[in-house]
Design an enzyme around this catalytic site. Structure first.
Site, PDB file in Angstrom:
ATOM      1  N   LYS A 195       0.900  -1.081   0.397  1.00 20.62           N
ATOM      2  CA  LYS A 195       0.143   0.053   0.285  1.00 20.62           C
ATOM      3  C   LYS A 195       1.019   0.710  -0.115  1.00 20.62           C
ATOM      4  O   LYS A 195       1.698   1.395   0.463  1.00 20.62           O
ATOM      5  CB  LYS A 195      -1.032   0.128   1.147  1.00 20.62           C
ATOM      6  N   SER A 206      -9.538   1.748   2.877  1.00 18.58           N
ATOM      7  CA  SER A 206      -8.856   2.638   2.355  1.00 18.58           C
ATOM      8  C   SER A 206      -7.471   1.393   1.748  1.00 18.58           C
ATOM      9  O   SER A 206      -7.171   1.739   0.559  1.00 18.58           O
ATOM     10  CB  SER A 206      -8.319   3.025   2.792  1.00 18.58           C
ATOM     11  N   SER A 254      -9.113  -0.792   6.888  1.00 16.38           N
ATOM     12  CA  SER A 254      -8.971  -0.819   6.112  1.00 16.38           C
ATOM     13  C   SER A 254      -8.463  -1.917   5.773  1.00 16.38           C
ATOM     14  O   SER A 254      -8.494  -1.328   4.459  1.00 16.38           O
ATOM     15  CB  SER A 254      -8.122   0.717   6.877  1.00 16.38           C
TER      16      SER A 254
END
EC number: 6.3.5.7
Lengths: 568, 557
Positions: free
Chosen positions: A116, A211, A235
């Site tokens: 990420k 996310s 997330s």
């Protein structure tokens, strides 16, 4: 009994048409895999990749190239912000040498992974999907990134997210929304065709959740085997549930946060997204452990490596079902899968108890206060002086700060900074921050009490429903969405517990639904062991990304072939 | 890093106010807000000098000043409070900056053990209660030399509390009497230093040097028990000596290792305390005293003239000798304190609470630190008084001058002379010469061995004390000669030959018949004139007592 009912097999006779030509390559890769297998091994499903590497059936470079080509062909998913092609190929080359010399570093050597874009990667741009960090190239690796590299993993790239991980859709970053690979799956397309109300297919793509949606899409679309997400309020687990993946949030303090660009320091945990529980355990084994650079990591020895026994018997297990998680907003499909899962445990001899976590309803408000206050503090460093974006205004330092931050942050980030600072004001501190901390303690105690009552693992939904189309999702603002989507996940972060979302079945629409298991603090291994048993029972179907898969459907319907386990 | 550290910053007007003129670039923030408990009664120990206005009007009563100090001492450590970068004064700009110091996103603080030990040590030396558990907090404000946008400090629960500092104030006719006073210490907290901003007015630029950013500080907060500049100055000097004795801080004010902010108010005794101002930028002990006394007088004058005191931050202008409002346009800052989530509570142990089998590398044992405490200045003074029979004020002087005590002890070690003699020579002659030429002890041309040899010559009556002064003056010229060489070259040995001295006295009496007449007429004081003449004739080599004896004998015969 559940086994039969939750495992939704695609019984559809006709073949869906492809949305885009890109998908061909997804299949091409799978076919190649298939071909590779046929060349070497006979009629069995493809070997698991780690074993294949060890046996020389495929080289790390070949594997890396295939993933790179898939990344290119699935570019429209917007899963990656940066593709680190050169780095990955170089790492693959080194890995290849090690395999040739019989000096493999372990199960992760030569395995493509994605990270990420809120983890610092030395020499590779790290943006947090924000204008503020566009062009920022960290001079160091996050501890978790370094550990993956030390194990020989290949870093394919940095994945998309909501700006600074603030969101639950992966729709609010400067690089645009991430598209859920399931939008293009045969399973979903066929269901949609049956419904005459559905038109305009191309614009009806689904969100990944967030996310860490980029990481979820990357793993789900086979562009890598595992990806790092971050999990502050769900997330990692949320997009895992929406993308049919295993999404694991380790205990707070088990995995280093050094180098993870923080959202909420006291809740952030690096998360792991994989296609099966065993893979998550392998990655956890590589990442877990104290880090001198993160004072909140624990020193107590933890069983390593995280080898998960195959549980034959669940009769000694006690599964808790928190009654407060049964809320009106929960979709009937998720609710029914949840209860079927409970039934499954019960029918296999586990004790299933209803438990109470009485402060659950206060959790999301409390989370909001604590999250925004830490955000306000953590974002203070982005002032345009040392790194990142700086505006052109230079009449005064204050004017420069203000313009830099206005240009650098989106509305969501600015809104959280504003409310966080409000809560921290002297006159508000006691009423908001201190109260929220007290509620946090009560929430954490709820879990302790539940576990003290003899429960080993809690079973809850991960999300209210399956993934929704983007156009539907953006009808509500980020804050409303986050409050809805984190409802089942954020309390775990406030308590620092390990939790994992396991894909259970496809909804009536042909979309994945996940359930969440929550474990005792630092009983991550026990949690994953239970999750592994459950995973085996439910036989979640492999994503079928295009029509040509029919050719190898026999193979792909076998979960083992596509979960491409790292383990033997 | 995406950009070099040293970059210009467009600056607003108000930055000017935070500056000391010219090069000095230090800036400290306003107090934490909890620093001085204004409601609490004043210590009974501190006596309040009372101030009067120049022309006290009828029925007017006197003013009392209330002074509290916040002292920041840079911890003497190899590396910074939360990062591994080195601590060094005057290194090239931005050469001692770790990723954490530059607040690169994702970096986390790691507490430096040495800094914790220094805080515990200082707390123990200042009679503080050491908190077994203390916490770190973030204090937020935007400033270019504070890269994270917050400072990590200890607002809620500091490492040490409730201590005291005893210092001596000179009193009496010749300011020669030392009166011990005590100021209470509210707390000692660990915190990060900021970087430095260098303002270039010409180019409207601000240059940032982060070498200092993140260096460990001990913030020592004194209760408002002080009442004038001199008290504050002596208290700070005592603290400085203690820190130096402990080695926890070099406490050199000129290098910014010790920085003092003063909170000052005046009121009529018996009435509530007045509005206070804070005076910053006090970079020497002398200016500290001056600034406080100026500010006290300014407040009195202001109030006498019907004005009011604003709760504001003022800066001391050392060239003009006055304090000036820093006119902080922003008004009172809200620092939005918040617990530092990346640092677990700091837990200390003592012999009773130390867990069995604890790794000594992982724990800090307060009792163990207590055992390693060196001799503190107050004890050193007592020892000097006991051991050498010197006056307490002499022991103060010995400790106050940097290096003087060591010099004194080295002389004592090498000489046979009486300690009292050594004290007198070191404090009067030696220190007098240093002061006159504005030299530090380390810059002295006279070594302890040379002074010791000189005192030996005096002690063995080889030379007179007048000759000794002469030798000392020669030594001061740095000609590389030993006292013995000087004595023999200049023939300064005491005249031991009584016959020769008698001869000299005789001829001196014959040469001055009038003086002899006066003496015989009954004016005994004029004998001194004869003694002086004889001494002069011997070039100070004769013992005046012996001369007097010979002369008296001759006169009476």
């Amino acid at each position: 009994m559940l086994k039969g009912s939750v495992t939704i097999k695609d019984g559809c006779g006709h073949v869906p048409s492809l949305a885009t030509g890109d998908l061909f390559f997804l299949l091409a890769w799978l076919l190649w895999w298939q071909a590779g297998h046929e060349d070497h091994a006979g009629p069995d499903p493809p070997r698991k990749v780690s074993a294949a590497l060890k046996q020389g059936q495929i080289t790390p470079t070949e594997l890396c190239q295939k993933c790179l080509s898939l990344i290119k062909k699935t570019k429209f998913l917007n899963a990656y912000i940066t593709v680190s092609e050169e780095v990955a190929l170089k790492q693959a080359e080194e890995s290849e040498k090690r395999y040739k010399n019989g000096q493999s570093l372990g199960d992760l050597d030569g395995i493509p992974v994605a990270v990420k874009d809120n983890f610092s990667t030395s020499g590779i741009e790290t943006t947090c999907a924000s204008n503020m960090l566009k062009g920022y190239i960290p001079p160091y690796n996050a501890t978790v990134v370094q550990k993956l590299l030390d194990q020989g993993a290949l870093l394919m790239g940095k994945t998309n997210l909501d700006e600074f991980a603030m969101g639950s859709g992966s729709t609010d970053g400067i690089f645009g929304p991430v598209k859920n690979p399931w939008s293009y799956s045969k399973q979903y397309r066929e269901k949609r065709k049956q419904n005459p109300h559905n038109k305009n297919e191309d614009s009806d793509w689904l969100i990944t959740g967030g996310s860490s949606g980029g990481s979820a899409a990357a793993v789900s679309a086979f562009t890598c085997y595992a990806a790092l997400g971050s999990d502050t309020g769900g997330s990692t687990r949320n997009p895992a549930a929406h993308c049919g993946l295993v999404g694991f949030k380790p205990s707070y303090g088990l995995v280093s946060r050094h180098g993870l660009i923080p959202l909420v320091n006291s809740m952030d945990v690096p998360g792991i997204l994989t296609r099966c529980v065993d893979d998550a355990a392998v990655v956890l084994g590589a990442l877990a452990g104290p880090d001198p650079k993160d004072s909140t990591t624990v020193h107590d020895p933890i069983n390593k490596p995280f080898m998960l026994p195959s549980l034959a018997d669940v009769s000694k297990l006690c599964i808790g079902i928190p009654k407060e998680y049964l809320i009106p907003e929960l979709s009937s499909e998720v609710r029914s899968l949840w209860s079927k899962a409970a039934d499954l445990f019960e029918s296999e001899g586990a004790k299933v108890l209803e438990v109470s976590l009485p402060h659950t309803s206060y959790s999301i408000v409390c989370y909001h206060v604590l999250c925004t206050t830490e955000v306000a503090s953590n974002m203070a460093r982005f002032d345009g002086l040392q790194y990142g974006h700086r505006c052109d205004i230079n009449v005064s330092t204050e004017a420069m700060y203000a313009a830099t931050r206005r240009e650098g942050f989106n509305d969501v980030v600015r809104g959280r900074i504003l409310s966080g600072n409000f809560f921290l004001l002297k006159e508000n501190y006691e009423n908001y921050f201190v109260k929220a901390q007290k509620v946090r303690r009560l929430i954490a105690n709820d879990f302790v009490n539940a576990f003290n009552s003899g429960v080993d693992v809690l079973l809850t939904p991960t999300t209210l429903s399956e993934a929704v189309p983007y156009l539907e999702f953006i009808k509500e603002d980020n804050r409303t969405r986050s409050a809805q989507d984190d409802i089942f996940t954020q309390a775990v972060n406030m308590a620092g517990l390990p939790a994992v979302s396991i894909p259970v079945a496809l909804s009536n629409q042909g979309l994945p639904i996940g359930l969440q298991f929550i474990g005792r603090a630092f009983c991550d291994q026990q949690l994953l062991t239970v999750a592994k048993w459950f995973e085996k029972q439910v036989q979640f179907p492999v994503i079928q990304l295009q029509e040509l898969m029919d050719d190898c459907s026999a193979v792909l319907e076998n979960e083992k072939s596509a979960s491409v386990s790292l383990k033997q | 890093m995406a950009a070099p550290m040293q970059r210009w910053v467009g600056r607003g007007r108000h930055w000017t106010f935070a500056r000391v003129d010219g090069g000095s670039c230090h800036r400290r923030e306003a107090p934490t807000g909890s620093t001085s408990n204004r409601i609490r009664g004043r210590s009974s120990v501190a006596q309040q000098p009372l101030y009067t206005t120049q022309k006290p009007r009828k029925g007017e009563h006197k003013w009392a000043a209330v002074v509290g100090l916040e002292i920041h001492a840079q911890i003497s450590s190899n590396s910074k409070l939360f990062s591994g970068s080195q601590v060094r004064f005057s290194a090239p700009p931005n050469s001692l900056v770790s990723f954490f110091d530059a607040s690169l996103p994702g970096t986390l603080p790691v507490l430096n053990r040495r800094c914790v030990e220094a805080a515990v040590m200082t707390g123990l030396a200042l009679n503080c209660h050491i908190n077994k558990k203390s916490l770190f907090d973030r204090k937020h404000y935007f400033y270019a030399d504070l890269p994270a946008g917050y400072q990590i400090t200890q607002q809620r629960l500091p490492i040490a509390v409730n201590g005291s500092l005893t210092y001596g104030v000179c009193a009496g006719k010749k300011q020669s009497q030392v009166i011990p006073k005590t100021v209470r210490i509210k707390q000692i907290q660990l915190e990060q230093d900021s970087g430095k901003s260098l303002h270039d007015d010409l180019r409207s630029q601000t240059l940032i040097d982060l070498n200092r950013a993140g260096v460990g500080l001990l913030e020592v907060v004194l209760e408002p028990d002080l009442s004038c500049g001199e008290e504050a100055a002596t208290a700070v000097r005592e603290l400085q000596l203690i820190l130096q004795a402990l080695g926890t801080s070099q406490a050199n004010m000129a290098e910014g290792q010790l920085r003092v902010d003063a909170n000052i108010s005046v009121h009529h005794p018996g009435e509530p305390l007045g509005v206070r101002t804070e005076v910053k930028n006090l970079n020497s002990i002398r200016f500290l005293a001056k600034a406080i006394d100026y500010e006290i007088q300014r407040q009195i004058n202001e109030l006498e003239n019907g004005g009011e005191i604003l709760n504001e931050t003022r800066s001391f202008h050392y060239q003009l000798g006055c304090t000036m409002s820093m006119r902080d346009k922003e008004g009172k800052q809200d620092y939005r304190f918040m617990p530092e989530p990346n640092l677990p509570p700091l837990v200390l142990y003592d012999a009773t609470s130390l867990p069995a089998g604890a790794d000594p590398q992982q724990v800090i044992n307060i009792d163990q630190i207590r055992e390693t405490l060196p001799e503190l200045p107050s004890v050193t003074r007592e020892r000097l008084v006991q051991q050498y029979g010197m006056l307490l004020e002499h022991s103060f002087t010995l400790l106050n001058e940097v290096g003087l005590l060591e010099f004194f002890q080295n002389v004592i070690k090498e000489t046979r002379a009486e300690p009292k003699k050594v004290t007198s020579w070191v404090l009067n002659t030696f220190l007098g010469y240093l002061k006159q030429q504005n030299l530090a002890v380390s810059e002295s041309p006279v070594t302890p061995s040379a002074l010791a040899e000189l005192l030996d010559l005096l002690d063995s009556r080889t030379i007179s004390s007048a000759a000794a002064k002469q030798v000392f003056e020669e030594l001061w010229k740095r000609e590389g000669k030993t006292p013995g060489q000087i004595v023999s070259e200049k023939q300064l040995e005491l005249m031991e030959d009584r016959g020769a001295l008698e001869q000299l006295c005789h001829s001196m009496m014959e040469a001055h018949p009038q003086v002899v007449m006066d003496l015989k007429k009954g004016n005994p004081r004029v004998i001194n004139k004869l003694i002086g003449l004889v001494r002069k004739a011997t070039q100070n080599r004769a013992d005046p007592a012996m001369i007097k004896e010979i002369l008296e004998k001759k006169l009476s015969s």
